[in-house]
Design an enzyme around this catalytic site. Structure first.
Site, mmCIF file in Angstrom:
data_model
loop_
_atom_site.group_PDB
_atom_site.id
_atom_site.type_symbol
_atom_site.label_atom_id
_atom_site.label_comp_id
_atom_site.label_asym_id
_atom_site.label_seq_id
_atom_site.Cartn_x
_atom_site.Cartn_y
_atom_site.Cartn_z
ATOM 1 C CG HIS A 131 41.241 42.555 38.809
ATOM 2 N ND1 HIS A 131 42.087 41.470 38.867
ATOM 3 C CD2 HIS A 131 41.948 43.609 39.286
ATOM 4 C CE1 HIS A 131 43.256 41.846 39.361
ATOM 5 N NE2 HIS A 131 43.191 43.141 39.617
ATOM 6 C CG HIS B 93 40.449 39.344 35.124
ATOM 7 N ND1 HIS B 93 39.191 38.784 35.245
ATOM 8 C CD2 HIS B 93 40.965 39.357 36.381
ATOM 9 C CE1 HIS B 93 38.956 38.503 36.514
ATOM 10 N NE2 HIS B 93 40.020 38.820 37.232
ATOM 11 C CG ASP C 245 43.491 37.992 39.890
ATOM 12 O OD1 ASP C 245 42.916 38.713 39.048
ATOM 13 O OD2 ASP C 245 42.893 37.342 40.762
ATOM 14 C CG HIS D 70 44.229 41.137 42.685
ATOM 15 N ND1 HIS D 70 43.524 42.315 42.790
ATOM 16 C CD2 HIS D 70 43.276 40.150 42.622
ATOM 17 C CE1 HIS D 70 42.229 42.067 42.803
ATOM 18 N NE2 HIS D 70 42.045 40.763 42.708
ATOM 19 C CG HIS E 200 42.437 35.861 45.341
ATOM 20 N ND1 HIS E 200 41.088 35.653 45.413
ATOM 21 C CD2 HIS E 200 42.681 36.341 44.087
ATOM 22 C CE1 HIS E 200 40.519 36.005 44.259
ATOM 23 N NE2 HIS E 200 41.468 36.419 43.440
ATOM 24 C CD GLU F 154 40.329 35.538 39.334
ATOM 25 O OE1 GLU F 154 40.380 35.064 40.493
ATOM 26 O OE2 GLU F 154 40.189 36.763 39.100
#
Length: 209
Positions: free
Chosen positions: A49, A53, A55, A59, A159, A171
């Protein structure tokens, strides 16, 4: 004729802003062309990360899907870029129609990268907005800094709401030159077996609807 692709990835270089506590990325020559060497080979040291990138649900969700569990369709498709004013992405910023769409939020975060150090005052996704994105069945959620959650919020509501619904997160995208509107997105992760995230080369092209 299709519109040209626009790169929305930040370059990976030594010394880039990273999440506090993460080891710095390192890129160094492993082999270098010379009298006794026929090729250049670079050694890469980094976490899953950083910079631009993705997720995967794994994660934050213990039994969630890894990057290689999700199909390529999960990382690409029709996208909407939404411009946000203020310091937080709120429910009012979430499009009424999200189902099957990649929702990308353009904020003032684009100006933070010039500082070359991590900034705690980035724009984040509120818990209620994240839950609404999940309720409206967004395909993917993208933001223009290193996290969807507010810095220091150890409950990580965004998240958990987004990844808990099986929705991947993108992100660290560069939306500075992108106007709000409809696009086509590609953001394919590396096929790292069982991994929770991956750097990506993300791109958009105009997709009027």
């Amino acid at each position: 004729m299709n519109s040209p692709w626009i790169d929305i990835s930040y370059p990976i270089v030594n010394g880039i802003p990273q999440w506090p506590g993460d080891p710095p990325i390192k890129m160094s020559p492993h082999l270098k062309i010379g009298p006794d060497c026929f090729a250049n080979v670079t050694k890469l040291e980094w976490l899953s990360h950083f910079m631009t990138h993705v997720d995967a649900p794994l994660h934050f969700i213990a039994d969630g899907m890894a990057v290689d569990d999700l199909s390529l369709e999960n990382w690409s498709g029709n996208a909407i870029v939404v411009e946000v004013d203020g310091d937080c992405i709120e429910e009012r910023h979430v499009p009424e129609e999200c189902e099957g769409l990649c929702i990308l939020f353009k904020t003032r975060n684009g100006d933070l990268w010039q500082h070359r150090v991590f900034r705690e005052d980035y724009v984040y996704v509120s818990g209620p907005a994240a839950r609404l994105l999940a309720l409206r069945k967004a395909k993917l959620v993208g933001v223009d800094y290193l996290s969807v959650d507010q810095y220091g919020n150890l409950e990580f509501p965004a998240h958990y709401a987004i990844l808990g619904a099986g929705i991947p997160i993108l992100e660290g995208i560069d939306l500075r030159s992108i106007m709000p509107g409809a696009y086509e997105l590609v953001a394919f992760p590396l096929k790292i077996s069982g991994c929770d995230g991956s750097p990506v080369r993300a791109a958009l092209r105009s997709n009027p609807v």
